[in-house]
Design a protein around this motif. Structure first.
Motif, PDB file in Angstrom:
ATOM      1  N   ALA A 285      11.284 -17.939  -3.727  1.00  0.00           N
ATOM      2  CA  ALA A 285      11.183 -16.986  -2.617  1.00  0.00           C
ATOM      3  C   ALA A 285      10.964 -17.719  -1.304  1.00  0.00           C
ATOM      4  CB  ALA A 285      10.051 -15.992  -2.878  1.00  0.00           C
ATOM      5  N   TYR A 286      10.146 -18.754  -1.350  1.00  0.00           N
ATOM      6  CA  TYR A 286       9.902 -19.512  -0.117  1.00  0.00           C
ATOM      7  C   TYR A 286      11.178 -20.219   0.346  1.00  0.00           C
ATOM      8  CZ  TYR A 286       8.261 -22.932   3.193  1.00  0.00           C
ATOM      9  OH  TYR A 286       8.127 -23.684   4.322  1.00  0.00           O
TER      10      TYR A 286
ATOM     11  N   GLN B   1       0.335  -1.372  -6.332  1.00  0.00           N
ATOM     12  CA  GLN B   1       1.246  -0.985  -5.265  1.00  0.00           C
ATOM     13  C   GLN B   1       2.436  -1.939  -5.231  1.00  0.00           C
ATOM     14  OE1 GLN B   1      -1.658  -1.137  -2.047  1.00  0.00           O
ATOM     15  NE2 GLN B   1      -1.336   1.064  -1.742  1.00  0.00           N
ATOM     16  N   PRO B   2       3.603  -1.414  -4.837  1.00  0.00           N
ATOM     17  CA  PRO B   2       4.732  -2.332  -4.741  1.00  0.00           C
ATOM     18  C   PRO B   2       4.501  -3.347  -3.623  1.00  0.00           C
ATOM     19  CG  PRO B   2       5.305  -0.176  -3.822  1.00  0.00           C
ATOM     20  CD  PRO B   2       3.943  -0.046  -4.447  1.00  0.00           C
ATOM     21  N   THR B   3       4.980  -4.575  -3.869  1.00  0.00           N
ATOM     22  CA  THR B   3       4.861  -5.611  -2.857  1.00  0.00           C
ATOM     23  C   THR B   3       5.854  -5.338  -1.738  1.00  0.00           C
ATOM     24  OG1 THR B   3       4.374  -7.132  -4.639  1.00  0.00           O
ATOM     25  CG2 THR B   3       4.917  -8.092  -2.496  1.00  0.00           C
ATOM     26  N   LEU B   4       5.388  -5.378  -0.519  1.00  0.00           N
ATOM     27  CA  LEU B   4       6.296  -5.192   0.603  1.00  0.00           C
ATOM     28  C   LEU B   4       7.106  -6.463   0.800  1.00  0.00           C
ATOM     29  CD1 LEU B   4       3.898  -3.359   3.035  1.00  0.00           C
ATOM     30  CD2 LEU B   4       5.912  -2.395   1.922  1.00  0.00           C
ATOM     31  N   PRO B   5       8.338  -6.340   1.229  1.00  0.00           N
ATOM     32  CA  PRO B   5       9.161  -7.534   1.341  1.00  0.00           C
ATOM     33  C   PRO B   5       8.862  -8.320   2.613  1.00  0.00           C
ATOM     34  CG  PRO B   5      10.409  -5.646   2.064  1.00  0.00           C
ATOM     35  CD  PRO B   5       9.070  -5.130   1.601  1.00  0.00           C
ATOM     36  N   THR B   6       9.284  -9.564   2.596  1.00  0.00           N
ATOM     37  CA  THR B   6       9.383 -10.334   3.825  1.00  0.00           C
ATOM     38  C   THR B   6      10.667  -9.904   4.521  1.00  0.00           C
ATOM     39  OG1 THR B   6       8.279 -12.223   2.849  1.00  0.00           O
ATOM     40  CG2 THR B   6       9.703 -12.671   4.742  1.00  0.00           C
TER      41      THR B   6
ATOM     42  N   TYR C 237      15.930  -8.316   3.946  1.00  0.00           N
ATOM     43  CA  TYR C 237      14.724  -8.029   3.160  1.00  0.00           C
ATOM     44  C   TYR C 237      14.685  -8.992   1.978  1.00  0.00           C
ATOM     45  CZ  TYR C 237      15.189  -3.544   5.618  1.00  0.00           C
ATOM     46  OH  TYR C 237      15.325  -2.562   6.572  1.00  0.00           O
ATOM     47  N   ILE C 238      13.569  -9.643   1.786  1.00  0.00           N
ATOM     48  CA  ILE C 238      13.431 -10.602   0.677  1.00  0.00           C
ATOM     49  C   ILE C 238      12.194 -10.235  -0.127  1.00  0.00           C
ATOM     50  CG2 ILE C 238      13.202 -13.044   0.031  1.00  0.00           C
ATOM     51  CD1 ILE C 238      14.119 -13.689   2.972  1.00  0.00           C
ATOM     52  N   GLY C 239      12.353 -10.001  -1.427  1.00  0.00           N
ATOM     53  CA  GLY C 239      11.188  -9.703  -2.236  1.00  0.00           C
ATOM     54  C   GLY C 239      11.542  -9.423  -3.679  1.00  0.00           C
ATOM     55  N   SER C 240      10.519  -9.365  -4.482  1.00  0.00           N
ATOM     56  CA  SER C 240      10.691  -9.072  -5.901  1.00  0.00           C
ATOM     57  C   SER C 240      10.728  -7.563  -6.108  1.00  0.00           C
ATOM     58  CB  SER C 240       9.517  -9.697  -6.664  1.00  0.00           C
ATOM     59  OG  SER C 240       9.430  -9.159  -7.958  1.00  0.00           O
TER      60      SER C 240
ATOM     61  N   LEU D 267      19.891  -7.209   1.446  1.00  0.00           N
ATOM     62  CA  LEU D 267      18.757  -6.921   0.562  1.00  0.00           C
ATOM     63  C   LEU D 267      18.741  -7.949  -0.567  1.00  0.00           C
ATOM     64  CD1 LEU D 267      17.242  -3.640  -0.458  1.00  0.00           C
ATOM     65  CD2 LEU D 267      17.926  -5.185  -2.295  1.00  0.00           C
ATOM     66  N   ILE D 268      17.714  -8.784  -0.555  1.00  0.00           N
ATOM     67  CA  ILE D 268      17.594  -9.851  -1.554  1.00  0.00           C
ATOM     68  C   ILE D 268      16.469  -9.507  -2.519  1.00  0.00           C
ATOM     69  CG2 ILE D 268      17.038 -12.298  -1.916  1.00  0.00           C
ATOM     70  CD1 ILE D 268      18.211 -12.845   0.906  1.00  0.00           C
ATOM     71  N   ASP D 269      16.848  -9.051  -3.695  1.00  0.00           N
ATOM     72  CA  ASP D 269      15.857  -8.823  -4.748  1.00  0.00           C
ATOM     73  C   ASP D 269      15.811 -10.110  -5.576  1.00  0.00           C
ATOM     74  OD1 ASP D 269      14.377  -8.187  -6.972  1.00  0.00           O
ATOM     75  OD2 ASP D 269      15.155  -6.133  -7.102  1.00  0.00           O
ATOM     76  N   THR D 270      14.719 -10.854  -5.415  1.00  0.00           N
ATOM     77  CA  THR D 270      14.655 -12.168  -6.064  1.00  0.00           C
ATOM     78  C   THR D 270      14.647 -12.048  -7.591  1.00  0.00           C
ATOM     79  OG1 THR D 270      12.257 -12.112  -5.743  1.00  0.00           O
ATOM     80  CG2 THR D 270      13.544 -13.346  -4.127  1.00  0.00           C
ATOM     81  N   ASP D 271      14.359 -10.852  -8.111  1.00  0.00           N
ATOM     82  CA  ASP D 271      14.404 -10.670  -9.564  1.00  0.00           C
ATOM     83  C   ASP D 271      15.809 -10.872 -10.121  1.00  0.00           C
ATOM     84  OD1 ASP D 271      11.783 -10.023  -9.218  1.00  0.00           O
ATOM     85  OD2 ASP D 271      11.946  -7.946  -9.904  1.00  0.00           O
TER      86      ASP D 271
END
Lengths: 439, 439
Positions: free
Chosen positions: A292-293, A71-76, A90-93, A240-244
């Motif tokens: 991410a942290y 499942q996709p990881t839900l963002p912080t 939104y922060i997440g990969s 929207l922060i896509d850490t990738d």
């Protein structure tokens, strides 16, 4: 990535056992050019204001620990609380693979993506896909600007207006900033001024933009005589922060962003600073959970400050630790020669030096600041070209000058404490400038 | 002047016996592109909204009838009610001789007067005196721009930023717009964007600016493809209207301003329109009491609309009767060739023609509109150079286009009633354009 997500969850869970202090005190001494800020709960110093008791930035962890790998990881989500202009970060990969985060914040049928020549080949197609997948009513235009602080000017900004007007965009449209801080600032100002204001979304792709410039609504452009002198306070619909996206970031850009991360620790979050001292190798090695942290905690700090003082009447100015010296460096050496965070790092060292000369901090803190910046591979002194006069000339047009008096953010007390003040011995400033300049 | 003041008082006293209808109704029919507005108290049509019952613009007469001739006449004050951004409009003869009206609204010690080459020789010294008399702490700089709509562009705007930055202005400064609508719009936008926002004051010196553009916070500049496409909603600290400045206004400029005065009557104030029909000779003869009354009543109408709908979500758009056609004329013939009010007058005739084609108004109203504009020495048709395609091309980038649909302000019903709608027969628009264009 799944492993990273797990680490991230763990670090967040650990974090939740030692919550970030949310209250800050904000006092007005007799001299109203002097504000004191502190991240500790220190009753003996606390001055009661309505602001103290307000919880202004809230974070929610949407990750269900039972989430399976498929499942996709839900963002912080970090919320910036600004009444009817509140918005989520939104922060997440992998968030750019999840169209609904973007699409729920698009207004109207027309979208203009503003990006630059470096970022466009990497992420523009992905963003267009995220905007349009399953959403055939939306059409997307893009404008690709040259890359670099030296293009953050009115001529380049006009290209955004030209594109929007030639494409016959109307008020029901959305501008999307895809890139670093320069793109975010320019796209945001264009959105603020186009037809007197249209919606916009920030998709920051650098650490600098993710931890600082995309959050809080400061937008604008430079003038040949100074940075960010023309602009607007204008809030996005979401960030929207896509850490990738950090996977493609050059090392120098990564380090530049860390200068702002370090700043949050110094001005208001001692615990975060200590975490950074321990985790700098992981951050430089691009450990996804560490990055991410650091992004999340930086956004929480920024969101809280912005919620308390959106228009920078006092508290918000503290986010500019090292920036007055730093802006002078950027303007002095020519926009684009030094990265913003590099100039801020050298400026932070100068602000810390001045704080020490004033007797406001211990020598040990001077050393810790120098050490962490060196570990982050950031400069700890201005370039040799800078003279005392160059500093003074640019600092005279700084936005924090009030009725001719330059106010500075300086550290005072234990780590995590700072002041925003024009009440300091001018000799300390002169001594600092002379100590860091050959002439 | 004393006689004028007496007449003014009399006309106001007469006016107070027949107050301006303050309620307007604002309904959302099934088609949400269609808003209907009416100045009459018409219970059968009224749709209840919270806005209806709010009194949003308030006027106060400060003139004491017992005032002797040797004392200065106190101004009429119209208040624009916008919460913490509320401000007064002072209207009166000789106000620039009374420094306290200006000085009470100046923030900080530095003032930048933005004016043009026509107005500066006439009033700049007077304004500087009003700002500094008995007030030695304040220093005033000025920037004198070329005069004309064709200079309402980014290059000219940059001269304002250059001056403020080179003069080392900080956030605690005040910009003062001294001139007509172009100066007010540019100075306001510069104030909105300089250091992300500084205080400003409007001193309008044309009828156009006094009755319309200086009130309500719309600021901005033109783009080569359309008018006012780049700007901000940004409210002044006050508007100071010294009616004596109209003594130097060219006849053509006077008539141009009357186009906006006539507009208020048509869209929401039937009684005011009837007063204008009777008093047009007095207005053209610059009878001070007639002009002062027309300015006051126009400001009251504008202030009420702006208070109800600052950001133009619906009601405020009705102030643009004739402007969509008019902007096309201004852009089509080249900025500065036709005065704004001249283009609006021709545009109003076109909007009225279209309203009649749609069966929404009586033929008698068409005639009355044509007659009053002719009496005001305003054009009642676009210039021959304008083609149907030129109109359509500029109208496509109008700010009132929403998701590709052009919404227009059209008259509907008895005089004083209008609609802002995209729900009209396209054939009526085409027929109107063809009727007024040779090709």
């Amino acid at each position: 990535m799944a492993s990273a997500a797990t680490n991230f969850s763990l670090s967040l869970r650990n974090k939740q056992q030692t919550p970030i202090p949310k209250s800050s005190f904000f006092s007005f001494p007799n001299n109203n050019n002097h504000f004191r800020f502190n991240s500790n709960n220190c009753p003996s110093l606390s001055v009661s204001t309505a602001r103290n008791s307000r919880m202004c930035a809230t974070s929610s962890r949407l990750t269900d620990p039972s989430t399976t790998k498929s499942q996709p990881t839900l963002p912080t989500t970090v919320q910036v609380d600004l009444g009817n202009r509140s918005y989520p970060i939104y922060i997440g990969s992998g968030l750019l693979n999840e169209p609904h985060y973007l699409q729920r914040h698009v207004h109207g049928k027309r979208v203009l993506v503003v990006t630059n020549k470096t970022v466009a080949p990497l992420y523009l197609d992905k963003v267009v896909d995220a905007l349009t997948r399953g959403n055939p009513n939306v059409s997307v235009e893009s404008v690709i600007l040259p890359d670099g602080e030296q293009y953050k000017d009115m001529d380049t900004l006009m290209k955004v207006f030209d594109k929007a007007i030639e494409s016959r965009f109307d008020r029901r449209c959305t501008f999307v900033a895809l890139g670093g801080g320069v793109i975010g600032d320019m796209c945001g100002f264009a959105a603020a001024a186009f037809l007197r204001g249209v919606n916009f979304i920030q998709i920051p792709t650098t650490v600098m933009a993710q931890v600082d410039s995309s959050v809080g609504g400061k937008t604008g452009i430079n003038h040949r005589l100074g940075k960010n002198l023309i602009g607007a306070f204008y809030q996005p619909q979401c960030v929207l922060i896509d850490t990738d996206t950090l996977n493609t970031l050059p090392d120098r850009e990564l380090a530049s962003g860390l200068a702002e991360v370090i700043k949050y620790g110094l001005i208001r979050d001692a615990e975060f600073f200590e975490w950074q001292e321990k985790n700098m190798p992981a951050l430089l090695a691009r450990d996804p959970s560490a990055l991410a942290y650091a992004i999340k905690r930086s956004c929480e700090n920024k969101a809280e400050v912005v919620s308390l003082d959106e228009k920078e009447s006092g508290l918000r100015a503290t986010l500019n630790l090292g920036h007055t010296f730093g802006h002078a460096i950027e303007t002095g050496v020519g926009y684009g020669q030094w990265l913003h965070g590099e100039a801020v790092a050298a400026g932070t060292v100068m602000a810390v030096d001045m704080s020490y000369r004033l007797g406001w901090i211990d020598e040990s803190l001077v050393k810790r600041v120098g050490d962490i910046l060196k570990h982050a591979k950031l400069p700890t002194a201005p370039p040799e070209i800078m003279t005392v006069d160059m500093f003074k000339s640019v600092m005279a047009v700084d936005k924090k000058v009030a009725d001719g008096l330059l106010r500075l953010i300086l550290l005072k007390g234990p780590i995590g404490n700072c002041v925003f003040t024009g009440d300091y011995d001018r000799k300390a400033l002169d001594d600092t400038l002379r100590a860091f300049c050959k002439s």
